[in-house]
Design an enzyme around this catalytic site. Structure first.
Site, PDB file in Angstrom:
ATOM      1  N   HIS A  22      42.065  37.589  41.739  1.00 38.66           N
ATOM      2  CA  HIS A  22      42.123  38.483  40.612  1.00 38.66           C
ATOM      3  C   HIS A  22      41.838  40.026  41.205  1.00 38.66           C
ATOM      4  CE1 HIS A  22      41.705  40.956  36.872  1.00 38.66           C
ATOM      5  NE2 HIS A  22      42.493  39.875  36.567  1.00 38.66           N
ATOM      6  N   GLU A  31      49.974  41.595  38.917  1.00 35.89           N
ATOM      7  CA  GLU A  31      49.330  42.497  38.024  1.00 35.89           C
ATOM      8  C   GLU A  31      48.975  43.917  38.829  1.00 35.89           C
ATOM      9  OE1 GLU A  31      46.810  40.259  35.025  1.00 35.89           O
ATOM     10  OE2 GLU A  31      45.863  40.131  37.012  1.00 35.89           O
TER      11      GLU A  31
END
Ligand code: PGA
Length: 242
Positions: free
Chosen positions: A88, A162
């Site tokens: 992430h 993302e």
């Protein structure tokens, strides 16, 4: 190919929202979609006991060792987790996670029997310089490392695109642009898993824009941060999965 939608609630370093474990909770997986919550490590057991599909926000590749403060992929699986986020952008930024380390996490997650979700995405500066494709290519390199694994393993890796500039900023990317990027990402995947791999979008997803993303062929699900902490908004997002 029909890919089952995957909706992820990334609760980051927040407590589970009020009402998360109600009988009509939107966080429960369904026949038509996998809904996975990613609580803090402290809340994992509680969420598993509530019969939710649970993922870890982070796991270390080594099975055990002198790594103060860490938890291994193997331990997370033993605890009852099913999924693991790998790379992430907040981990890349705040903990210096490298592509090599992330590749090791993915392999360890697969070996432990977890379903890894590789998170990739360019920063605002990289976006402005037109470097999106080259950054994604580099960040997808862990996937080429798993190319040598049997198809059954490589097809359980999912990707979450993302863009860093869209995370928590309220500036979501345009669904049509994301569809194009997802097509590009899919073209870089090993041939054996191109059709089966789920590619999610994440970054300022909310109850108003979710359906616009999900309407596109190559957007197989969403990774939701802030709005996943609001039960009513997350319910709306969950309903937008057709
Ligand atoms: P956001 O976060 O939905 O709050 O932008 C997404 C994420 O970080 O996964």
């Amino acid at each position: 190919m029909q890919r089952k939608p995957l909706l992820c609630a990334n609760w980051k370093m927040f407590r589970p929202p009020d009402g998360w474990d109600a009988t009509d909770s939107p966080y429960r997986s369904q026949a038509r979609a996998d809904i996975v919550i990613f609580p803090t490590h402290l809340h994992i057991t509680k969420c598993i006991k509530a019969k939710m599909l649970v993922g870890a926000q982070y796991g270390r590749p080594e099975p055990e060792g002198a790594f103060t403060g860490d938890v291994s992929m193997q331990m997370l699986k033993a605890q009852g987790c099913s999924y693991a986020l790998c790379g992430h952008s907040e981990r890349r930024q705040n903990h210096g996670e490298t592509d090599i380390f992330i590749a090791e996490q993915i392999i360890a997650a697969l070996e432990a029997g977890l379903h890894p979700i590789l998170c990739i995405g360019e920063t605002k500066e990289e976006y402005d310089k037109g470097k999106t494709q080259s950054i994604l290519k580099r960040q997808l390199s862990p996937v080429s490392m798993i190319n040598s694994l049997p198809a059954v393993l490589s097809s359980v890796v999912s990707i979450a695109y993302e863009p860093v500039w869209a995370i928590g900023s309220g500036i979501n990317a345009l669904p049509a642009d994301i569809q194009n990027i997802h097509t590009f990402i899919r073209s870089l995947l090993p041939e054996q898993s191109q059709k089966s791999t789920r590619i999610l979008y994440g970054g300022s997803v909310n109850e108003l824009n979710a359906s616009g993303f999900l309407a596109h062929e190559d957007i197989d699900g969403l990774l939701v941060g802030a709005c996943s902490l609001e039960v009513e908004k997350f319910t709306e997002i969950m309903r937008s999965i057709s």
